[in-house]
Write a protein that holds these residues in place. Structure first.
Motif, mmCIF file in Angstrom:
data_model
loop_
_atom_site.group_PDB
_atom_site.id
_atom_site.type_symbol
_atom_site.label_atom_id
_atom_site.label_comp_id
_atom_site.label_asym_id
_atom_site.label_seq_id
_atom_site.Cartn_x
_atom_site.Cartn_y
_atom_site.Cartn_z
ATOM 1 N N PRO A 271 0.593 -1.101 0.158
ATOM 2 C CA PRO A 271 0.005 0.040 0.004
ATOM 3 C C PRO A 271 0.907 1.325 -0.116
ATOM 4 O O PRO A 271 1.972 1.329 0.502
ATOM 5 C CB PRO A 271 -0.769 -0.072 1.376
ATOM 6 N N ARG A 272 0.468 2.459 -0.590
ATOM 7 C CA ARG A 272 1.248 3.386 -0.573
ATOM 8 C C ARG A 272 1.678 4.214 0.622
ATOM 9 O O ARG A 272 2.970 4.359 0.654
ATOM 10 C CB ARG A 272 0.425 4.393 -1.361
ATOM 11 N N ASN A 273 1.129 3.907 1.863
ATOM 12 C CA ASN A 273 1.484 4.269 3.013
ATOM 13 C C ASN A 273 2.659 3.696 3.704
ATOM 14 O O ASN A 273 3.439 4.150 3.917
ATOM 15 C CB ASN A 273 0.342 4.619 4.032
ATOM 16 N N GLN A 274 2.606 2.184 3.059
ATOM 17 C CA GLN A 274 3.736 1.381 3.677
ATOM 18 C C GLN A 274 5.055 1.763 2.846
ATOM 19 O O GLN A 274 6.137 1.428 3.253
ATOM 20 C CB GLN A 274 3.311 -0.104 3.611
ATOM 21 N N LEU B 106 6.723 4.883 -6.803
ATOM 22 C CA LEU B 106 5.669 5.875 -6.005
ATOM 23 C C LEU B 106 5.493 7.174 -7.025
ATOM 24 O O LEU B 106 4.376 7.429 -7.098
ATOM 25 C CB LEU B 106 6.299 6.642 -4.833
ATOM 26 N N GLU C 256 5.867 4.463 1.327
ATOM 27 C CA GLU C 256 6.227 5.792 1.937
ATOM 28 C C GLU C 256 7.117 5.831 3.154
ATOM 29 O O GLU C 256 8.090 6.096 3.354
ATOM 30 C CB GLU C 256 5.234 6.881 1.780
ATOM 31 N N ALA C 257 6.438 4.648 3.885
ATOM 32 C CA ALA C 257 7.129 4.686 5.273
ATOM 33 C C ALA C 257 8.482 3.798 5.167
ATOM 34 O O ALA C 257 9.391 4.113 5.875
ATOM 35 C CB ALA C 257 6.418 4.006 6.242
ATOM 36 N N LYS D 31 1.640 7.776 -9.129
ATOM 37 C CA LYS D 31 0.675 9.218 -8.939
ATOM 38 C C LYS D 31 -0.367 9.507 -10.029
ATOM 39 O O LYS D 31 -0.687 9.354 -10.737
ATOM 40 C CB LYS D 31 1.649 10.339 -8.866
#
Length: 77
Positions: free
Chosen positions: A12-15, A73, A17-18, A77
């Motif tokens: 997932p995008r949040n993972q 990423l 990015e983290a 977008k």
């Protein structure tokens, strides 16, 4: 790279990015520590980063993974 491995994953995008933020911080800390190490004291500044990467496989892998995640990423977008 005859013995190269290909790793395919979905995050997932949040993972993603983290993970990217964590990899960047680990890389920054390691580079800062090694940059001033006695081992590299006499390596010219313009060659030092490449020399560190040549001698530190985990940092070379982190650099490639940082690039791959950043690219992914931007592409999503």
């Amino acid at each position: 790279m005859g013995d190269a491995m290909k790793i395919d994953t979905q995050l997932p995008r949040n993972q993603a990015e983290a993970l990217l933020a964590n990899l960047r911080e680990q890389y920054r800390l390691s580079l800062n520590e090694l940059w001033y190490a006695d081992r590299y004291r006499y390596v010219p500044n313009e060659d030092r980063h490449n020399q560190i990467l040549a001698n530190t496989p985990v940092m070379a892998a982190q650099k490639r993974l940082i690039g791959a995640i950043s690219h992914s990423l931007k592409a999503v977008k």
